[in-house]
Design an enzyme around this catalytic site. Structure first.
Site, PDB file in Angstrom:
ATOM      1  N   SER A  61       0.812  -1.224   0.000  1.00 17.53           N
ATOM      2  CA  SER A  61       0.000   0.000   0.000  1.00 17.53           C
ATOM      3  C   SER A  61       0.841   1.268   0.000  1.00 17.53           C
ATOM      4  O   SER A  61       0.376   2.343  -0.411  1.00 17.53           O
ATOM      5  CB  SER A  61      -0.928   0.004   1.218  1.00 17.53           C
ATOM      6  OG  SER A  61      -1.870  -1.039   1.135  1.00 17.53           O
TER       7      SER A  61
ATOM      8  N   TRP B  39       1.018   3.842  -2.889  1.00 10.56           N
ATOM      9  CA  TRP B  39      -0.107   4.714  -3.205  1.00 10.56           C
ATOM     10  C   TRP B  39      -0.111   5.996  -2.372  1.00 10.56           C
ATOM     11  O   TRP B  39      -0.954   6.866  -2.576  1.00 10.56           O
ATOM     12  CB  TRP B  39      -1.422   3.965  -2.993  1.00 10.56           C
ATOM     13  CG  TRP B  39      -1.535   2.779  -3.890  1.00 10.56           C
ATOM     14  CD1 TRP B  39      -1.320   1.469  -3.561  1.00 10.56           C
ATOM     15  CD2 TRP B  39      -1.855   2.776  -5.288  1.00 10.56           C
ATOM     16  NE1 TRP B  39      -1.482   0.660  -4.657  1.00 10.56           N
ATOM     17  CE2 TRP B  39      -1.813   1.438  -5.724  1.00 10.56           C
ATOM     18  CE3 TRP B  39      -2.173   3.790  -6.203  1.00 10.56           C
ATOM     19  CZ2 TRP B  39      -2.078   1.078  -7.049  1.00 10.56           C
ATOM     20  CZ3 TRP B  39      -2.438   3.425  -7.505  1.00 10.56           C
ATOM     21  CH2 TRP B  39      -2.384   2.103  -7.923  1.00 10.56           C
TER      22      TRP B  39
ATOM     23  N   GLY C  76       0.679  11.835  -0.120  1.00 12.89           N
ATOM     24  CA  GLY C  76       0.941  12.997   0.727  1.00 12.89           C
ATOM     25  C   GLY C  76       2.396  13.166   1.096  1.00 12.89           C
ATOM     26  O   GLY C  76       3.101  14.024   0.575  1.00 12.89           O
TER      27      GLY C  76
ATOM     28  N   GLU D 284       0.388  20.142   5.932  1.00 12.59           N
ATOM     29  CA  GLU D 284      -0.889  19.510   5.624  1.00 12.59           C
ATOM     30  C   GLU D 284      -1.847  19.722   6.791  1.00 12.59           C
ATOM     31  O   GLU D 284      -1.464  20.272   7.829  1.00 12.59           O
ATOM     32  CB  GLU D 284      -0.696  18.012   5.330  1.00 12.59           C
ATOM     33  CG  GLU D 284       0.068  17.748   4.041  1.00 12.59           C
ATOM     34  CD  GLU D 284       0.282  16.276   3.756  1.00 12.59           C
ATOM     35  OE1 GLU D 284      -0.143  15.448   4.598  1.00 12.59           O
ATOM     36  OE2 GLU D 284       0.883  15.944   2.727  1.00 12.59           O
TER      37      GLU D 284
ATOM     38  N   ARG E 122      -8.861  15.779   9.121  1.00 17.59           N
ATOM     39  CA  ARG E 122      -9.612  15.141   8.047  1.00 17.59           C
ATOM     40  C   ARG E 122     -11.047  14.802   8.428  1.00 17.59           C
ATOM     41  O   ARG E 122     -11.965  14.930   7.610  1.00 17.59           O
ATOM     42  CB  ARG E 122      -8.899  13.863   7.598  1.00 17.59           C
ATOM     43  CG  ARG E 122      -7.661  14.154   6.788  1.00 17.59           C
ATOM     44  CD  ARG E 122      -6.925  12.894   6.418  1.00 17.59           C
ATOM     45  NE  ARG E 122      -5.795  13.203   5.561  1.00 17.59           N
ATOM     46  CZ  ARG E 122      -4.884  12.315   5.190  1.00 17.59           C
ATOM     47  NH1 ARG E 122      -4.978  11.081   5.617  1.00 17.59           N
ATOM     48  NH2 ARG E 122      -3.889  12.671   4.402  1.00 17.59           N
TER      49      ARG E 122
ATOM     50  N   HIS F 274     -10.238   5.712   3.620  1.00 14.56           N
ATOM     51  CA  HIS F 274      -8.838   5.961   3.287  1.00 14.56           C
ATOM     52  C   HIS F 274      -7.870   5.262   4.231  1.00 14.56           C
ATOM     53  O   HIS F 274      -6.912   4.639   3.800  1.00 14.56           O
ATOM     54  CB  HIS F 274      -8.575   7.472   3.309  1.00 14.56           C
ATOM     55  CG  HIS F 274      -7.159   7.851   3.002  1.00 14.56           C
ATOM     56  ND1 HIS F 274      -6.541   7.469   1.827  1.00 14.56           N
ATOM     57  CD2 HIS F 274      -6.250   8.586   3.686  1.00 14.56           C
ATOM     58  CE1 HIS F 274      -5.307   7.953   1.809  1.00 14.56           C
ATOM     59  NE2 HIS F 274      -5.098   8.614   2.927  1.00 14.56           N
TER      60      HIS F 274
ATOM     61  N   GLU G 125      -0.253  -0.085   9.321  1.00 15.91           N
ATOM     62  CA  GLU G 125      -1.686   0.200   9.434  1.00 15.91           C
ATOM     63  C   GLU G 125      -2.458  -0.931  10.095  1.00 15.91           C
ATOM     64  O   GLU G 125      -3.510  -0.701  10.685  1.00 15.91           O
ATOM     65  CB  GLU G 125      -2.275   0.500   8.054  1.00 15.91           C
ATOM     66  CG  GLU G 125      -3.687   1.048   8.115  1.00 15.91           C
ATOM     67  CD  GLU G 125      -4.214   1.524   6.770  1.00 15.91           C
ATOM     68  OE1 GLU G 125      -5.407   1.872   6.695  1.00 15.91           O
ATOM     69  OE2 GLU G 125      -3.431   1.546   5.791  1.00 15.91           O
TER      70      GLU G 125
ATOM     71  N   ARG H  27      -6.196   9.902  12.568  1.00 12.97           N
ATOM     72  CA  ARG H  27      -4.776  10.019  12.196  1.00 12.97           C
ATOM     73  C   ARG H  27      -4.455  11.424  11.695  1.00 12.97           C
ATOM     74  O   ARG H  27      -5.146  11.967  10.849  1.00 12.97           O
ATOM     75  CB  ARG H  27      -4.444   9.009  11.100  1.00 12.97           C
ATOM     76  CG  ARG H  27      -3.035   9.146  10.545  1.00 12.97           C
ATOM     77  CD  ARG H  27      -2.779   8.113   9.474  1.00 12.97           C
ATOM     78  NE  ARG H  27      -3.550   8.348   8.279  1.00 12.97           N
ATOM     79  CZ  ARG H  27      -3.059   8.892   7.161  1.00 12.97           C
ATOM     80  NH1 ARG H  27      -1.798   9.280   7.103  1.00 12.97           N
ATOM     81  NH2 ARG H  27      -3.827   9.043   6.103  1.00 12.97           N
TER      82      ARG H  27
END
Length: 555
Positions: free
Chosen positions: A56, A59, A62, A128, A306, A367, A391, A402
């Site tokens: 993963s 992908w 960020g 971010e 988020r 996500h 994860e 997170r």
């Protein structure tokens, strides 16, 4: 009370291999663990579900967060992480993350990872959501995960001729093997069963025995109808740990990325996300009527945590009777967008969208999963010899939500710690070779044909917005799926990859729904319309495990 199988129905292993440590997964956590273990124990076996470079991590658009700037500090990074976690972070675990993180990132550079650089040659740092400092390191603009994965795979490839390490690709781990109970009544992990696809002597189901097992299997994205996770993220590690007797925690805290490309109501599977870094650079959110809405929702507007942004989007979609909102980055300039976000620009173009000329339709999608196998500061689970990193683990770092770009750092830091802990315990004789023994409880399969139904139930029950009635309905429907798999004459479950994955999806969805039902409040990635406020009485963790007979214990 739900009852789940303690093992997957599968053929008896047709072959056996042994190693000191079996590492499952080839993202940043699995590759780091394998590389750190290689020179510290005689023999490491790395098992990966696809190709070596298909974890993963590739992908991750960020970046990786670390206090690398002279004006930043681990203390400031800790403070931002605790705020995002809404009272449920383990402060000691977060302190480990932020203090050891910078050194681990520097080691990544030494292993060949090429981060973007500022004019003075230092690693370029951006900001971010949820961060109050520039501390996000990127590579290739929006290809950080791919670059980190490339560097680690290259390191591993350089040592593949070493007899001390073996890689098995295209292998789905079925169950964690455990010993018979010892004098204290506890079992220990002693290997895994796995199914290897493709050609070669190790086809079909086999057993890999080891003194310790490290799960680094990633998240649970395919439990939901739409997700940013790759297709192989079917919750295999969490489900296998649950069946092996490990305790799970924080399952209810699912992070729905606020800005995933909206491709219509029928879209499912892995969807392209529009990185949070886009909002970090100044992009804004508009509703379908052209109104900017985030400044009225949170002081940090588009850079709020988020969960705040995702819930605000859902509310705005409801208010405008729309199924998406718009992310507007046009004012940042075409040249900037193409240079800073080449991967996103290309993926949007594949769908006929030129974001230099038009806003991008977006909506929340699953996500990241903040919960998983409960571990200590060294990656140890409640089952001796079973470790979890990345994860799949619940270290306490993320709490209820997170903080952006903390996930790659967590995988890096805690995989390093787990590897060193295992090596020291092997050297001290604390992890002896164990003999697998049958477990009490049933074995079962859920038919692959039920997967779409399970995903719909999970999306409508423990989805972005939850309530008691919807969660109760989800629990009933999930229980019915299990019954269908056993009893319906028109649904045949065969012991093969699709069925094993679907069984894992079903078990994790069942456990997640139970945890979300018990938590009667809203906090972080868990939002209930019937309990919309945060309750101080719930500043504690929901734990999930299986009893010997497979009864789900939620407490």
């Amino acid at each position: 009370m739900s009852t789940l199988a303690r093992t997957l129905a599968a053929p008896e292993p047709g072959w056996t291999t042994t190693a000191d440590v079996v590492v499952v997964g080839s993202g940043i956590a699995g590759l780091t663990a394998a590389l750190e273990l290689r020179t510290r124990v005689p023999h490491v076996l790395l098992v990966t579900k696809g190709e070596l470079s298909s974890g993963s991590t590739v992908w991750a658009q960020g970046g990786i967060a670390a206090a690398l700037h002279p004006e930043d500090s681990p203390e400031a990074h800790l403070a931002d992480t605790l705020v995002a976690g809404v009272g449920l972070c383990d402060p000691v675990a977060v302190e480990v993350l932020v203090t050891e993180g910078p050194e681990r990132v520097r080691e990544l550079v030494e292993r060949g990872a090429n981060f973007d650089r500022a004019a003075n040659g230092d690693i370029a740092l951006t900001r971010e959501g949820g961060h109050h400092a520039d501390r996000i390191a990127h590579a290739g603009g929006d290809a950080t995960g791919a670059e980190i994965s490339r560097a680690l795979v290259a390191q591993l490839a350089a040592v593949l001729d070493d007899p001390g390490i073996e890689v098995v690709e295209n292998a789905l781990v079925l169950d964690v093997l455990t010993t018979a109970p010892g004098p204290d009544g506890a079992t220990r992990a002693c290997g895994v069963t796995l199914h290897v696809k493709g050609e070669g002597t190790r086809d079909g189901v086999g057993a890999a025995l080891g003194r310790a097992v490290v799960l680094a299997t990633g998240g649970v994205g395919q439990i939901f109808r739409s997700s940013t996770n790759p297709p192989q993220a079917t919750g295999d590690g969490i489900a296998a740990a649950l069946r092996a007797g490990a305790t799970l925690g924080d399952l209810e805290f699912v992070q729905f990325h606020p800005t995933v490309l909206w491709l219509g109501l029928g879209a499912k599977g892995q969807l392209p996300l529009i990185s949070e870094a886009v909002r970090g650079e100044g992009a804004i959110l508009l509703d379908t009527e052209g109104h900017r809405f985030m400044p009225s929702q949170h002081p940090m507007a588009e850079l709020a945590p988020r969960d705040v942004v995702a819930h605000a989007i859902v509310r705005q979609m409801t208010a405008t009777a729309s199924d998406h909102v718009l992310l507007d980055a046009r004012h940042l300039g075409a040249d900037f967008l193409r240079a800073r976000f080449p991967t996103i620009t290309e993926r949007l173009a594949d769908h006929g969208i030129d974001w230099t000329e038009e806003p991008v339709p977006v909506a929340p999608a699953q996500h990241y999963h903040s919960g998983g196998v409960v571990t200590d500061l060294h990656g140890r689970s409640s089952v001796d010899g079973l470790y979890a990193v990345g994860e799949v683990a619940c270290t306490g770092v993320h709490g209820a939500n997170r903080l952006a770009s903390n996930s790659l750092l967590e995988g890096l830091v805690f995989a390093h710690r787990a590897a060193h802990d295992i090596a020291s315990r092997v050297a001290a004789g604390e992890l002896p070779v164990g003999e697998p023994a049958p477990r009490p409880g049933s074995s079962a399969l859920v038919a692959a044909a039920a997967r779409s139904r399970i995903q719909t139930v999970a999306s409508e029950g423990p989805g972005v917005v939850r309530d008691g009635e919807g969660l109760a309905a989800a629990a009933r429907r999930l229980a019915a799926v299990r019954s269908d798999a056993h009893e319906a004459s028109d649904v045949v479950a065969q012991p093969q990859a699709a069925e094993w994955e679907t069984t894992n999806i079903h078990q994790v969805a069942t456990a997640l729904t139970a945890a979300a039902t018990l938590r009667t409040e809203s906090r972080g990635g868990h939002f209930r319309t019937d309990f919309p406020s945060t309750d101080l009485a719930w500043e504690r963790r929901v734990l999930v495990s299986l009893d010997d007979d497979g009864s789900l214990d939620v407490r």
